[in-house]
Design a protein around this motif. Structure first.
Motif, PDB file in Angstrom:
ATOM      1  N   CYS A  78      43.871  32.319  37.616  1.00 39.82           N
ATOM      2  CA  CYS A  78      43.915  31.991  39.042  1.00 39.82           C
ATOM      3  C   CYS A  78      44.422  30.567  39.230  1.00 39.82           C
ATOM      4  N   GLY A  79      45.376  30.445  40.171  1.00 43.88           N
ATOM      5  CA  GLY A  79      45.907  29.130  40.490  1.00 43.88           C
ATOM      6  C   GLY A  79      47.200  28.787  39.790  1.00 43.88           C
ATOM      7  N   ASN A  80      47.745  29.733  39.032  1.00 46.27           N
ATOM      8  CA  ASN A  80      48.998  29.444  38.329  1.00 46.27           C
ATOM      9  C   ASN A  80      50.232  29.786  39.154  1.00 46.27           C
ATOM     10  N   GLY A  81      50.008  30.219  40.422  1.00 45.95           N
ATOM     11  CA  GLY A  81      51.146  30.525  41.290  1.00 45.95           C
ATOM     12  C   GLY A  81      51.791  31.849  40.998  1.00 45.95           C
ATOM     13  N   VAL A  82      51.100  32.699  40.258  1.00 39.32           N
ATOM     14  CA  VAL A  82      51.614  34.037  39.944  1.00 39.32           C
ATOM     15  C   VAL A  82      50.563  35.059  40.370  1.00 39.32           C
ATOM     16  N   LEU A  83      50.972  36.056  41.154  1.00 36.78           N
ATOM     17  CA  LEU A  83      50.039  37.104  41.580  1.00 36.78           C
ATOM     18  C   LEU A  83      49.905  38.114  40.446  1.00 36.78           C
ATOM     19  N   GLU A  84      48.761  38.108  39.811  1.00 35.16           N
ATOM     20  CA  GLU A  84      48.559  38.916  38.619  1.00 35.16           C
ATOM     21  C   GLU A  84      47.594  40.057  38.909  1.00 35.16           C
ATOM     22  N   PRO A  85      47.565  41.103  38.038  1.00 35.06           N
ATOM     23  CA  PRO A  85      46.647  42.227  38.250  1.00 35.06           C
ATOM     24  C   PRO A  85      45.210  41.747  38.394  1.00 35.06           C
ATOM     25  N   GLY A  86      44.527  42.279  39.403  1.00 30.83           N
ATOM     26  CA  GLY A  86      43.141  41.895  39.652  1.00 30.83           C
ATOM     27  C   GLY A  86      42.982  40.774  40.643  1.00 30.83           C
ATOM     28  N   GLU A  87      44.081  40.091  41.005  1.00 35.44           N
ATOM     29  CA  GLU A  87      44.026  39.013  41.989  1.00 35.44           C
ATOM     30  C   GLU A  87      44.413  39.544  43.364  1.00 35.44           C
ATOM     31  N   ALA A  88      43.601  39.266  44.353  1.00 41.01           N
ATOM     32  CA  ALA A  88      43.958  39.625  45.723  1.00 41.01           C
ATOM     33  C   ALA A  88      44.975  38.640  46.283  1.00 41.01           C
ATOM     34  N   CYS A  89      44.959  37.431  45.769  1.00 38.88           N
ATOM     35  CA  CYS A  89      45.895  36.394  46.221  1.00 38.88           C
ATOM     36  C   CYS A  89      45.966  35.318  45.146  1.00 38.88           C
ATOM     37  N   ASP A  90      46.928  34.437  45.295  1.00 34.41           N
ATOM     38  CA  ASP A  90      47.028  33.246  44.445  1.00 34.41           C
ATOM     39  C   ASP A  90      47.778  32.202  45.254  1.00 34.41           C
ATOM     40  N   GLY A  91      47.032  31.286  45.824  1.00 33.43           N
ATOM     41  CA  GLY A  91      47.663  30.327  46.732  1.00 33.43           C
ATOM     42  C   GLY A  91      48.121  31.027  47.993  1.00 33.43           C
ATOM     43  N   THR A  92      49.427  30.990  48.232  1.00 31.07           N
ATOM     44  CA  THR A  92      50.001  31.655  49.407  1.00 31.07           C
ATOM     45  C   THR A  92      50.559  33.032  49.074  1.00 31.07           C
ATOM     46  N   LEU A  93      50.375  33.465  47.840  1.00 34.23           N
ATOM     47  CA  LEU A  93      50.899  34.765  47.434  1.00 34.23           C
ATOM     48  C   LEU A  93      49.883  35.868  47.717  1.00 34.23           C
ATOM     49  N   GLY A  94      50.382  37.067  47.960  1.00 36.85           N
ATOM     50  CA  GLY A  94      49.531  38.203  48.259  1.00 36.85           C
ATOM     51  C   GLY A  94      49.579  38.535  49.736  1.00 36.85           C
ATOM     52  N   ASN A  95      49.008  39.684  50.087  1.00 36.58           N
ATOM     53  CA  ASN A  95      48.950  40.107  51.487  1.00 36.58           C
ATOM     54  C   ASN A  95      47.774  39.405  52.156  1.00 36.58           C
ATOM     55  N   LEU A  96      48.081  38.391  52.947  1.00 34.73           N
ATOM     56  CA  LEU A  96      47.048  37.577  53.565  1.00 34.73           C
ATOM     57  C   LEU A  96      46.727  38.014  54.987  1.00 34.73           C
ATOM     58  N   GLN A  97      47.347  39.096  55.445  1.00 34.78           N
ATOM     59  CA  GLN A  97      47.062  39.581  56.795  1.00 34.78           C
ATOM     60  C   GLN A  97      45.689  40.251  56.831  1.00 34.78           C
ATOM     61  N   CYS A  98      44.933  39.917  57.876  1.00 28.34           N
ATOM     62  CA  CYS A  98      43.602  40.512  58.001  1.00 28.34           C
ATOM     63  C   CYS A  98      43.677  42.027  58.159  1.00 28.34           C
ATOM     64  N   SER A  99      44.796  42.531  58.670  1.00 32.78           N
ATOM     65  CA  SER A  99      44.942  43.976  58.847  1.00 32.78           C
ATOM     66  C   SER A  99      44.906  44.714  57.513  1.00 32.78           C
ATOM     67  N   VAL A 101      42.715  44.152  55.185  1.00 36.22           N
ATOM     68  CA  VAL A 101      41.339  44.193  54.684  1.00 36.22           C
ATOM     69  C   VAL A 101      40.360  44.644  55.762  1.00 36.22           C
ATOM     70  N   GLY A 102      40.848  45.473  56.707  1.00 34.80           N
ATOM     71  CA  GLY A 102      39.930  46.093  57.647  1.00 34.80           C
ATOM     72  C   GLY A 102      39.698  45.355  58.945  1.00 34.80           C
ATOM     73  N   PHE A 103      40.607  44.454  59.327  1.00 34.51           N
ATOM     74  CA  PHE A 103      40.520  43.763  60.603  1.00 34.51           C
ATOM     75  C   PHE A 103      41.837  43.923  61.361  1.00 34.51           C
ATOM     76  N   VAL A 104      41.797  43.671  62.668  1.00 38.03           N
ATOM     77  CA  VAL A 104      43.003  43.808  63.481  1.00 38.03           C
ATOM     78  C   VAL A 104      43.822  42.527  63.465  1.00 38.03           C
ATOM     79  N   LEU A 105      43.166  41.385  63.681  1.00 33.22           N
ATOM     80  CA  LEU A 105      43.883  40.125  63.881  1.00 33.22           C
ATOM     81  C   LEU A 105      43.487  39.073  62.856  1.00 33.22           C
ATOM     82  N   GLY A 106      44.383  38.120  62.680  1.00 34.11           N
ATOM     83  CA  GLY A 106      44.084  36.953  61.874  1.00 34.11           C
ATOM     84  C   GLY A 106      44.771  36.933  60.523  1.00 34.11           C
ATOM     85  N   VAL A 107      44.644  35.786  59.862  1.00 33.10           N
ATOM     86  CA  VAL A 107      45.206  35.592  58.530  1.00 33.10           C
ATOM     87  C   VAL A 107      44.075  35.118  57.619  1.00 33.10           C
ATOM     88  N   THR A 108      43.947  35.715  56.466  1.00 33.26           N
ATOM     89  CA  THR A 108      42.896  35.335  55.528  1.00 33.26           C
ATOM     90  C   THR A 108      43.258  34.043  54.813  1.00 33.26           C
TER      91      THR A 108
END
Length: 592
Positions: A78-99, A101-108
């Motif tokens: 975690c924190g190496n700037g690479v989205l790897e298996p098992g990581e929901a995010c890494d920094g700004t990488l990954g799907n950060l939209q609240c939609s 993960v079960g929400f309508v609005l916002g950014v995680t």
């Protein structure tokens, strides 16, 4: 004695094993036998206690190569700037939209351990919460899959099979079996026009092809008139055609008859002829006009979108017409019948109906990523009036809400004759970007100021504001939209240029509609919304400032002659038309 003999037979084997174990030679290990042996770092799922963490990673799962060496591609840092298996995010990488993960609005946010922080998310989705909520047909996370006992294959005219709940909380009948077609069994069965060489005694002339020729049977058990000739004396093809006579506007393979739907021969059109519903292309019914039968569309007026065709097929109401419906649900793959006809160059008939082709509540929208005549079921219709009134739950799929589709519009050619379009409802996106052709809207009630989606507050920083696309085009109900509003909105009566400036429950409208005629570019002020069904002593208008008397005036009456509910044609005073007022009103002062 027998023990001695067995031991003697085993001596050579034991010698080999002991030799291999004691020799100190790692080549004696067998990679791939699932036993961690000398010289092996791993073997299948055996790692001798080694983990991703013991090898310097933050987590993950080790794998073992074909040469019994550990494979760390499943490990993560975690924190190496690479989205790897098992990581929901890494920094700004990954799907950060609240939609996601079960929400309508916002950014995680992304936590230090590469998991999502949902603290900034708003409006939790009900689909997937482990129970079947009002308006949901099912929920895949509910006990037993959440599918009701009523959702059976038989309920959609299919044969028994498993019914599951999909990710949109909609039943999926893909496991049901489609009844086997009788076409091809050598016998003309119900609905079939013909079978093989059995034409039921019909000829080209029986199908209005008076030029003769050879009538054949299509493999789909429908007549093939491609070898018939329509050219013969008495055949009409002019427009308008002669009522009651055969006509061939495009020399199509279906017999056509000239009919008038208005009773005026000048309005005659050439329609597919029929004796019964099975003669009609899929979705059309055998109707009668002036004693002549033709295949046409049936009309309907149902706000919930449900209707039943005269042929007995289920239908959905759209644009005033009852269109054939099926078992497919929002987001599921469907078939576009028109595309099938374009590919096969032959019509599909009512008796060939397959519920797995059609959507239950919406059109089958073309999918650019899918080859062939396939599409995806779009957002369904809904009971807009019932949702606004609170008598019906919002039945829309995740990230969609039920929007009342009625509008109050003022035509440019009749400036004092506002028109209220019919009441209805449509599931529209709650956020931007779900579909390229549907507008998005967070629907709410302008009096309660709460969302019509599950009766919750508008998101933080927004308020419920009456909807208007322009001053001449308003929402035809008490439903508005949650939009960004200032922390300190303008006071009632303050000059304005946009409704959001007035805050929740108010809009920017002409100031004195009962005293001054409507002026296109006239001044606008903030006025509070109200239910126009109550003109005087309206609760929403209580406590407004000043010494004026306040009444609730329908937005329609802002434009009408003398603020009344009729329109008189200035060029023909005898033409007087009623005006249906919109339920949406605003608190305005009476004349001084």
């Amino acid at each position: 004695m027998w023990k001695q003999r067995i031991f003697t037979l085993l001596l050579p084997v034991l010698a080999v094993v002991l030799c291999a174990c004691d020799s100190g030679d790692p080549k004696g290990a067998v990679c791939g036998n699932g036993v961690l042996e000398r010289g092996e770092a791993c073997d299948l799922d055996q790692f001798g206690g080694a983990t991703c963490e013991s090898l310097g990673f933050d987590g993950g799962a080790l794998a073992c190569s074909a040469t019994c060496e550990p494979v760390t591609s499943g490990c993560r840092t975690c924190g190496n700037g690479v989205l790897e298996p098992g990581e929901a995010c890494d920094g700004t990488l990954g799907n950060l939209q609240c939609s996601s993960v079960g929400f309508v609005l916002g950014v995680t946010g992304c936590r230090a351990d590469c998991t999502l922080d949902t603290g900034g998310c708003q409006l939790p989705l009900f689909c997937g919460n482990g129970q079947v909520d009002p308006g949901e047909p099912c929920d895949p996370t509910a006990p037993g899959g959440g599918v009701s006992e009523e959702a059976t294959c038989g309920s959609v005219s299919l044969l028994p099979g498993p019914v599951v709940c999909d990710a949109n909380c909609r039943p999926d009948f893909i496991g049901c079996r489609v009844p086997t077609s009788t076409c091809g069994n050598g016998t003309v069965d119900g609905g079939e026009a013909c079978e093989g060489n059995d034409l039921r005694g019909r000829t080209c002339e029986d199908l209005f092809y008076f030029g003769g020729g050879t009538l054949r049977c299509h493999p789909g058990c429908t007549y093939d008139a491609s070898a018939c000739s329509p050219l013969h004396a008495g055949t009409t093809s002019a427009s308008p055609c002669e009522v009651g006579l055969p006509c061939f506007p495009d020399h199509e393979e279906l017999p056509r008859r000239c009919v008038t739907l208005t009773g005026d021969p000048a309005d005659a059109t050439c329609e597919v002829a029929c004796e019964g519903h099975d003669d009609c292309p899929l979705g059309l019914s055998c109707l009668e006009a002036g004693g002549h039968h033709y295949c046409g569309q049936e009309t309907c007026d149902r706000p919930d979108g449900r209707c039943l065709l005269a042929s007995g097929l289920p239908g959905r109401c759209q644009g005033g017409f009852c269109l054939v419906a099926g078992a497919r649900q929002f987001g599921q793959v469907c078939v576009i019948p028109e595309a099938v006809v374009a590919l096969t160059h032959f019509p599909v008939f009512n008796w060939q109906y397959d519920p797995m082709w059609h959507c239950a509540d919406s059109p089958c929208e073309p999918d650019g990523d899918t080859e062939g005549p396939y599409g995806t079921c779009g957002p369904p219709a809904c009971d807009g009036p019932g949702v606004v009134a609170g008598t019906a739950p919002d039945p829309c799929p995740p990230l969609y809400n039920c929007v009342h589709t009625s509008e109050m519009m003022v035509p440019w050619d009749r400036l004092q004759y506002p028109v209220l379009t019919p009441a209805g409802g449509q599931c529209l996106p709650m956020i931007e970007g779900l579909t390229p052709w549907h507008q998005y809207k967070l629907a709410c009630h302008v009096l309660t100021l709460r969302m019509t989606y599950r009766d919750v507050d508008c998101p933080t920083g927004t308020g419920c504001v009456p909807s208007a696309n322009s001053l001449r085009r308003w929402q035809g109900s008490l439903q508005g939209a949650c939009v960004a509003v200032p922390e300190t909105p303008a006071v009632q009566g303050a000059a304005c240029t946009e409704s959001a400036r007035c805050g929740a429950g108010s809009a920017c409208v002409p100031p004195e509609p009962l005293s001054e005629p409507f002026v296109e570019d006239g001044p606008r002020v903030c006025r509070r919304a109200c239910d126009a069904a109550v003109y005087e002593d309206n609760p929403a208008c209580a406590g407004l400032p000043g010494d004026r008397t306040w009444v609730c005036l329908s937005i329609s009456r802002f434009f009408t002659q003398d603020n009344g509910l009729t329109w008189t044609n200035p060029d023909d005073p005898e033409e007087v038309l009623p005006v249906t007022p919109a339920p949406l009103g605003f608190c305005v002062p009476t004349p001084l």
